[in-house]
Design an enzyme around this catalytic site. Structure first.
Site, PDB file in Angstrom:
ATOM      1  N   ASP A   1      39.986  39.430  56.580  1.00  0.00           N
ATOM      2  CA  ASP A   1      40.039  40.458  55.536  1.00  0.00           C
ATOM      3  C   ASP A   1      40.560  41.724  56.195  1.00  0.00           C
ATOM      4  OD1 ASP A   1      38.299  40.669  52.579  1.00  0.00           O
ATOM      5  OD2 ASP A   1      39.136  42.520  53.421  1.00  0.00           O
TER       6      ASP A   1
ATOM      7  N   GLY B   1      40.826  37.490  52.523  1.00  0.00           N
ATOM      8  CA  GLY B   1      40.055  38.243  51.523  1.00  0.00           C
ATOM      9  C   GLY B   1      38.606  37.766  51.471  1.00  0.00           C
TER      10      GLY B   1
ATOM     11  N   LYS C   1      49.882  38.603  38.209  1.00  0.00           N
ATOM     12  CA  LYS C   1      49.309  37.247  38.177  1.00  0.00           C
ATOM     13  C   LYS C   1      50.272  36.276  37.481  1.00  0.00           C
ATOM     14  CE  LYS C   1      45.358  37.707  40.340  1.00  0.00           C
ATOM     15  NZ  LYS C   1      45.202  37.095  41.670  1.00  0.00           N
TER      16      LYS C   1
ATOM     17  N   ASP D   1      45.570  42.255  57.782  1.00  0.00           N
ATOM     18  CA  ASP D   1      46.244  42.765  56.590  1.00  0.00           C
ATOM     19  C   ASP D   1      47.246  41.680  56.214  1.00  0.00           C
ATOM     20  OD1 ASP D   1      47.911  43.863  54.712  1.00  0.00           O
ATOM     21  OD2 ASP D   1      48.102  45.801  55.715  1.00  0.00           O
TER      22      ASP D   1
ATOM     23  N   GLN E   1      34.259  39.703  46.431  1.00  0.00           N
ATOM     24  CA  GLN E   1      33.246  39.070  45.583  1.00  0.00           C
ATOM     25  C   GLN E   1      33.299  37.541  45.700  1.00  0.00           C
ATOM     26  OE1 GLN E   1      33.697  39.395  41.336  1.00  0.00           O
ATOM     27  NE2 GLN E   1      31.532  39.016  40.941  1.00  0.00           N
TER      28      GLN E   1
ATOM     29  N   ARG F   1      39.083  44.488  55.722  1.00  0.00           N
ATOM     30  CA  ARG F   1      37.869  45.256  56.053  1.00  0.00           C
ATOM     31  C   ARG F   1      36.839  44.314  56.682  1.00  0.00           C
ATOM     32  NH1 ARG F   1      34.385  45.528  50.612  1.00  0.00           N
ATOM     33  NH2 ARG F   1      35.434  43.883  49.489  1.00  0.00           N
TER      34      ARG F   1
ATOM     35  N   TYR G   1      48.233  44.295  36.890  1.00  0.00           N
ATOM     36  CA  TYR G   1      47.513  43.147  37.462  1.00  0.00           C
ATOM     37  C   TYR G   1      47.933  41.854  36.757  1.00  0.00           C
ATOM     38  CZ  TYR G   1      43.299  40.296  38.519  1.00  0.00           C
ATOM     39  OH  TYR G   1      42.413  39.314  38.900  1.00  0.00           O
TER      40      TYR G   1
END
Ligand code: NAD
Ligand code: AKB
Length: 317
Positions: free
Chosen positions: A34, A8, A146, A52, A12, A36, A142
């Protein structure tokens, strides 16, 4: 010699954490992945592979081939986006973690970092000075993922001895990479709008207090936790991290000190209910006591850096 895998890296946090890890451990020792493409700074300073994280075989191949010792698993679908695709988000958030934990166990990885979030708390949690141990009834997909993740990482530590470490990050604020579809994203967007147009329509109401943290402090806390002596860690679920507590009205006031005519209006959307279910400010005394969590940035200092850096970035582009 540590060999680190970041999953990842284009997000951010990953886009900044990867570069910091490369500074510390050497470019060749931090492999970035990542689903992408990576930002130029990451692709240009070391190895990057498209991965992935749900592809267990490829993940295993990279871990074995690169002789990875530590994993930072950052891939996830954040709160706002997860509410739009609940089952797919649950699948990505949970299956990716189990993949990493299982391979960590099989391959005897030295250490795994996986971030949790203030989203593990819910509407029945005390909102102010939220304790490390308290009622946790999250009502977002989410937050549920978590909280389940925290249970799993603790389980893998207790049952298999996998050295898992985690922080309950508050909303993170940074100028390098855009936020990835969360509820706290307004506190990043607001700076771009203030600088570009002098106006911002906020998707949360003026008094929505939330815990937030500047990215430099978050990266430092992450690395400090990962480097802490194992014997100092009294918990293996996830540490509360408080950062700074403010609401949209207060950050707008701070921005006005630099951009005097800045106007903010409010049009709360579905994310208001999520924000209302989260703590306003949390107690991070356990992290401070165990491994010395500390911060450098308060609201005025963070606002100054955000405005300076985003101005520079927009001028260059
Ligand atoms: P982000 O959305 O910006 O980045 C996540 C990255 O994961 C993206 O680059 C995305 O392409 C990648 N990804 C998604 N699915 C993937 C898959 N199947 N395989 C590989 N990569 C995939 O998120 P972020 O803000 O960088 O957050 C990173 C982690 O920190 C997440 O676990 C998030 O829940 C947690 N966290 C973030 C914040 C915050 O404010 N940013 C706060 C609390 C917790
Ligand atoms: C989000 O808003 O989803 C994230 C988080 C606090 O986990 N920034």
């Amino acid at each position: 010699m540590e060999k680190i895998l970041v999953i990842g890296c284009s997000g951010q946090i990953g886009s900044e954490l990867t570069l910091e890890l490369r500074k510390l451990y050497g470019n060749a020792n931090v492999i970035a992945t990542d689903i992408r493409p990576a930002p130029d700074e990451i692709a240009g300073t070391g190895k990057f592979e498209i991965l992935d994280v749900l592809d267990t075989s490829k993940l295993q191949l990279i871990l074995e081939h690169e002789k990875i010792t530590q994993v930072y698993h950052l891939a996830a679908i954040l709160s706002g986006n997860a509410e739009k695709r609940p089952l797919a988000s649950w699948d990505i958030n949970m299956r990716s973690l189990i993949n990493v934990l299982e391979l960590g166990r099989e391959l005897k990885l030295k250490r795994i970092f996986w971030p949790s979030s203030i989203a593990v708390f819910g509407p029945t949690t005390p909102r102010y000075n939220t304790p490390q141990y308290t009622i946790m009834e999250p009502n977002t997909v989410y937050g549920i993922s978590k909280l389940a993740g925290e249970r799993w990482i603790e389980y893998y530590f207790n049952k298999y001895g996998v050295d898992t470490r985690s922080l309950r990050y508050p909303g993170l604020i940074s100028y390098k990479t855009e936020a990835g579809g969360g509820t706290t994203d307004y506190a990043v967007e607001i700076f771009y709008h203030a600088i570009k147009t002098g106006k911002y329509e906020c998707f949360l109401g003026p008094k929505s207090d939330l815990p937030m943290m500047f990215m430099c402090d978050a990266i430092k806390a992450t690395i400090d936790l990962m480097e802490a002596d194992s014997s100092k860690l009294s918990l293996r679920s996830s540490y509360n991290v408080a950062g700074i507590c403010f609401n949209p009205e207060q950050i707008a006031d701070e921005i006005r000190k630099h951009i005097p005519g800045f106007e903010i209006t409010y049009k709360p959307d579905f994310r208001q209910a999520i924000a209302d279910s989260w703590p306003a400010c949390i107690d991070d005394s356990v992290a401070k006591k165990d491994w010395g969590l500390n911060y450098e940035f308060d609201l005025p200092k963070m606002t100054e850096v955000m405005i300076d850096e985003i101005r520079k970035k927009l001028t260059v582009s």
